[in-house]
Design a protein around this motif. Structure first.
Motif, PDB file in Angstrom:
ATOM      1  N   UNK A   1       2.962 -46.053 -47.757  1.00 29.09           N
ATOM      2  CA  UNK A   1       2.285 -45.412 -46.613  1.00 29.09           C
ATOM      3  C   UNK A   1       1.861 -46.410 -45.511  1.00 29.09           C
ATOM      4  N   UNK A   2       1.806 -47.733 -45.797  1.00 28.62           N
ATOM      5  CA  UNK A   2       1.553 -48.586 -44.892  1.00 28.62           C
ATOM      6  C   UNK A   2       2.862 -49.013 -44.109  1.00 28.62           C
ATOM      7  N   UNK A   3       4.004 -48.726 -44.615  1.00 24.74           N
ATOM      8  CA  UNK A   3       5.350 -49.038 -43.976  1.00 24.74           C
ATOM      9  C   UNK A   3       5.773 -47.765 -42.931  1.00 24.74           C
ATOM     10  N   UNK A   4       5.261 -46.583 -43.503  1.00 26.11           N
ATOM     11  CA  UNK A   4       5.916 -45.376 -42.635  1.00 26.11           C
ATOM     12  C   UNK A   4       4.753 -44.252 -42.744  1.00 26.11           C
ATOM     13  N   UNK A   5       4.865 -43.512 -41.842  1.00 27.18           N
ATOM     14  CA  UNK A   5       3.776 -42.374 -41.901  1.00 27.18           C
ATOM     15  C   UNK A   5       3.895 -41.615 -43.259  1.00 27.18           C
ATOM     16  N   UNK A   6       2.733 -41.416 -43.949  1.00 24.04           N
ATOM     17  CA  UNK A   6       2.702 -41.016 -45.253  1.00 24.04           C
ATOM     18  C   UNK A   6       3.161 -39.378 -45.144  1.00 24.04           C
ATOM     19  N   UNK A   7       3.012 -39.053 -43.967  1.00 29.34           N
ATOM     20  CA  UNK A   7       3.292 -37.340 -44.030  1.00 29.34           C
ATOM     21  C   UNK A   7       5.046 -37.192 -44.309  1.00 29.34           C
ATOM     22  N   UNK A   8       5.733 -38.401 -43.814  1.00 30.04           N
ATOM     23  CA  UNK A   8       7.023 -38.344 -43.789  1.00 30.04           C
ATOM     24  C   UNK A   8       7.479 -38.412 -45.390  1.00 30.04           C
ATOM     25  N   UNK A   9       6.720 -39.256 -46.186  1.00 30.68           N
ATOM     26  CA  UNK A   9       6.972 -39.528 -47.419  1.00 30.68           C
ATOM     27  C   UNK A   9       6.754 -38.328 -48.302  1.00 30.68           C
ATOM     28  N   UNK A  10       5.581 -37.857 -47.895  1.00 29.53           N
ATOM     29  CA  UNK A  10       5.359 -36.192 -48.571  1.00 29.53           C
ATOM     30  C   UNK A  10       6.582 -35.405 -48.473  1.00 29.53           C
ATOM     31  N   UNK A  11       7.024 -35.168 -47.180  1.00 31.69           N
ATOM     32  CA  UNK A  11       8.263 -34.294 -47.061  1.00 31.69           C
ATOM     33  C   UNK A  11       9.223 -34.862 -47.773  1.00 31.69           C
ATOM     34  N   UNK A  12       9.470 -36.267 -47.882  1.00 34.57           N
ATOM     35  CA  UNK A  12      10.857 -36.682 -48.671  1.00 34.57           C
ATOM     36  C   UNK A  12      10.788 -36.403 -50.147  1.00 34.57           C
ATOM     37  N   UNK A  13       9.411 -36.215 -50.650  1.00 39.42           N
ATOM     38  CA  UNK A  13       9.452 -35.775 -52.123  1.00 39.42           C
ATOM     39  C   UNK A  13      10.217 -34.767 -52.488  1.00 39.42           C
ATOM     40  N   UNK A  14      10.445 -33.721 -51.830  1.00 39.89           N
ATOM     41  CA  UNK A  14      11.298 -32.633 -51.744  1.00 39.89           C
ATOM     42  C   UNK A  14      12.748 -32.481 -51.184  1.00 39.89           C
ATOM     43  N   UNK A  15      12.754 -33.239 -49.992  1.00 36.58           N
ATOM     44  CA  UNK A  15      14.260 -33.471 -49.422  1.00 36.58           C
ATOM     45  C   UNK A  15      14.904 -34.732 -49.717  1.00 36.58           C
ATOM     46  N   UNK A  16      14.236 -35.804 -50.076  1.00 39.65           N
ATOM     47  CA  UNK A  16      14.724 -36.791 -50.480  1.00 39.65           C
ATOM     48  C   UNK A  16      14.428 -37.479 -51.710  1.00 39.65           C
ATOM     49  N   UNK A  17      14.291 -36.666 -52.632  1.00 36.61           N
ATOM     50  CA  UNK A  17      13.575 -37.009 -53.727  1.00 36.61           C
ATOM     51  C   UNK A  17      14.328 -38.138 -54.758  1.00 36.61           C
ATOM     52  N   UNK A  18      15.478 -38.219 -54.562  1.00 36.45           N
ATOM     53  CA  UNK A  18      16.461 -39.549 -55.424  1.00 36.45           C
ATOM     54  C   UNK A  18      15.967 -40.852 -54.614  1.00 36.45           C
ATOM     55  N   UNK A  19      15.893 -40.806 -53.158  1.00 36.17           N
ATOM     56  CA  UNK A  19      15.573 -41.975 -52.635  1.00 36.17           C
ATOM     57  C   UNK A  19      14.125 -42.366 -52.992  1.00 36.17           C
ATOM     58  N   UNK A  20      13.171 -41.687 -53.096  1.00 41.12           N
ATOM     59  CA  UNK A  20      11.848 -41.670 -53.273  1.00 41.12           C
ATOM     60  C   UNK A  20      11.676 -42.096 -54.730  1.00 41.12           C
ATOM     61  N   UNK A  21      12.205 -41.666 -55.768  1.00 44.03           N
ATOM     62  CA  UNK A  21      12.226 -42.133 -57.061  1.00 44.03           C
ATOM     63  C   UNK A  21      12.740 -43.501 -57.194  1.00 44.03           C
ATOM     64  N   UNK A  22      13.920 -43.680 -56.689  1.00 42.79           N
ATOM     65  CA  UNK A  22      14.466 -45.187 -56.607  1.00 42.79           C
ATOM     66  C   UNK A  22      13.546 -46.024 -56.152  1.00 42.79           C
ATOM     67  N   UNK A  23      12.630 -45.773 -55.037  1.00 44.26           N
ATOM     68  CA  UNK A  23      11.765 -46.662 -54.409  1.00 44.26           C
ATOM     69  C   UNK A  23      10.776 -46.862 -55.322  1.00 44.26           C
ATOM     70  N   UNK A  24      10.291 -45.826 -55.844  1.00 43.35           N
ATOM     71  CA  UNK A  24       9.109 -45.780 -56.779  1.00 43.35           C
ATOM     72  C   UNK A  24       9.516 -46.944 -58.213  1.00 43.35           C
TER      73      UNK A  24
END
Length: 455
Positions: free
Chosen positions: A129-152
């Motif tokens: 959330x310090x690198x990108x708007x956290x709202x975009x991360x929240x939307x990505x939890x559903x639309x880009x789940x695979x990417x967010x999971x790999x990042x986590x």
């Protein structure tokens, strides 16, 4: 039933570094002696029991590339580094390098000679959330789940390595919080599947390292993990005292390694009990390897090759080459959350003795984000049972002398070093010793099983 406690959340305290001269702002991140000196001055001036490092809550975000500037109100993020969620894929190429955290490690070594050092660590979601708007991360939890999971997963492993080394350098307390990644923000379901899951994995990995220190979890974080079933809270009565005193005394208490449901910033809160954390068990299982596991197996093996700590191999083979190297039987994988996270395989040594007709060399690899969680033990136990049941044979393992974790695992499972079989190899232009460990068949091993295991 979830616990109730005297937990108070005051929010983030005002950063202590705001009086730093703008010309020295960069030293907050890059000069270990400056960081240690200033942290010790803050500790003395504030009357805190702890020397708190780093000086800035944005330190991990800075390491991962966040754009931070010094202003009159402190070090602040003035602009997000990334606009598009897919740009975060760059972080997957970033590996743990101790020199990136070198200033903090230097500061720890200095400060630990003068008091109790606390390392303040921000969680992965807050770093993102310090690198990108956290709202975009929240939307990505559903639309880009695979990417967010790999990042986590990837960033959790880097944080673990950071905390692991900090403890070795003299940190007594790890203070962990994820102020942006809260259950209230993302919802219970998403928290459990992503943020809570990788916080839990991080704690499972770190728990064995807490022999000389402890981990304090932000109350918001521990309450959320409890709601999701990742831990249970156990009250520990203490003589009425300040919260900071109770935490500091717990460093010397072997039974207390994980603390939660409180705020480490409320040092002078009077309490009569602490809440200790008991992490839930991980439910996974060992099964026989199939061709469908090829991609996961090669990925894990490739990561081990890149790491360079567990194999002399320097080039990743394709599946057909790998398939020829290892014996066709006695191949197992460990599955967690429907994912292959570790594997074991055998090589026929060609060595025969009067006691056994065959002998095998075992290779075990665990995904780096899931190490220190008992998975290697489960796999090796399965191999031992298999070799005993099917072949009644001795098992060997060749291990780099500096691979302490693997040596400890094999010793625990009954392997003994053959001292006259040490080899020295030139591995990536470094001379390294390889030890040979042997586990002799004793004729009465337990049978191998292929049932669900809880570790």
């Amino acid at each position: 039933m979830e616990t109730q406690s005297e937990y108070i959340c005051p929010g983030l305290e005002t950063p202590d570094y705001i009086r730093v001269d703008p010309g020295e702002a960069a030293k907050i991140y890059e000069a270990g002696d400056f960081i240690a000196k200033y942290a010790m001055e803050v500790c003395m001036a504030s009357g805190s029991r702890f020397i708190k490092l780093p000086l800035d809550y944005n330190y991990e975000a800075y390491v991962f590339g966040s754009r931070i500037k010094h202003r009159s109100d402190g070090m602040v993020i003035t602009q997000y580094r990334y606009e598009n969620i897919d740009e975060l894929s760059w972080l997957l190429t970033k590996t743990y390098e101790p020199k990136q955290f070198g200033a903090i490690f230097d500061a720890i070594k200095i400060a630990s000679k003068n008091g109790t050092v606390m390392l303040r660590v921000e969680g992965v979601f807050s770093i993102l959330s310090a690198l990108i708007n956290p709202m975009k991360i929240l939307r990505a939890l559903k639309k880009k789940r695979a990417l967010i999971t790999r990042l986590m997963e990837h960033m959790t492993e880097i944080l673990y390595q950071y905390m692991h080394q900090a403890l070795q350098n003299g940190v007594s307390i790890i203070s962990y919080a994820d102020p942006v990644g809260t259950i209230e923000l993302v919802g219970r379901n998403e928290y459990k599947k992503v943020i809570g899951k990788y916080t839990f994995i991080l704690m499972k990995q770190l728990e064995p390292d807490l022999r000389q220190g402890l981990m304090h979890l932000c109350g918001k974080c521990s309450f959320a993990l409890e709601k999701c079933g990742y831990l249970k809270m156990i009250p520990v009565p203490v003589k009425e005292m300040f919260y900071a005193d109770a935490v500091e005394q717990s460093i010397q208490t072997e039974s207390v390694r994980l603390i939660g449901h409180g705020c480490i910033n409320c040092e002078e809160l009077m309490i009569s009990r602490l809440w200790t954390l008991k992490l839930s068990e991980i439910e996974g299982y060992v099964r026989e390897m199939t061709a469908e596991d090829a991609k996961a197996v090669l990925s894990i093996y490739g990561s081990a090759i890149e790491d360079g700590k567990s194999t002399v191999v320097t080039t990743l083979p394709d599946w057909s080459e790998w398939d020829e190297i290892y014996y066709p039987d006695g191949r197992f994988v460990y599955c967690l959350d429907q994912r292959t996270v570790g594997f074991a395989a055998l090589k026929y040594t060609g060595i025969e003795s009067k006691d056994t007709e065959k002998s095998f060399e075992v290779s075990i690899y665990v995904h780096k984000a899931y190490r220190n969680m008992g998975i290697g033990t489960a796999l090796l136990q399965q191999v031992i049972g298999y070799c005993s049941d099917v072949y009644g044979c001795n098992i060997y393992s060749h291990i780099f002398a500096d691979n302490i974790a693997s040596i400890r695992l094999h010793k625990k499972m009954g392997f003994v070093r053959i001292k006259n079989q040490t080899k020295t190899v030139n591995h990536r232009h470094v001379m390294k010793e390889i030890y040979t460990y042997e586990r002799k068949y004793n004729g009465c091993e337990m049978l191998h099983v292929q049932t669900k295991q809880v570790i």
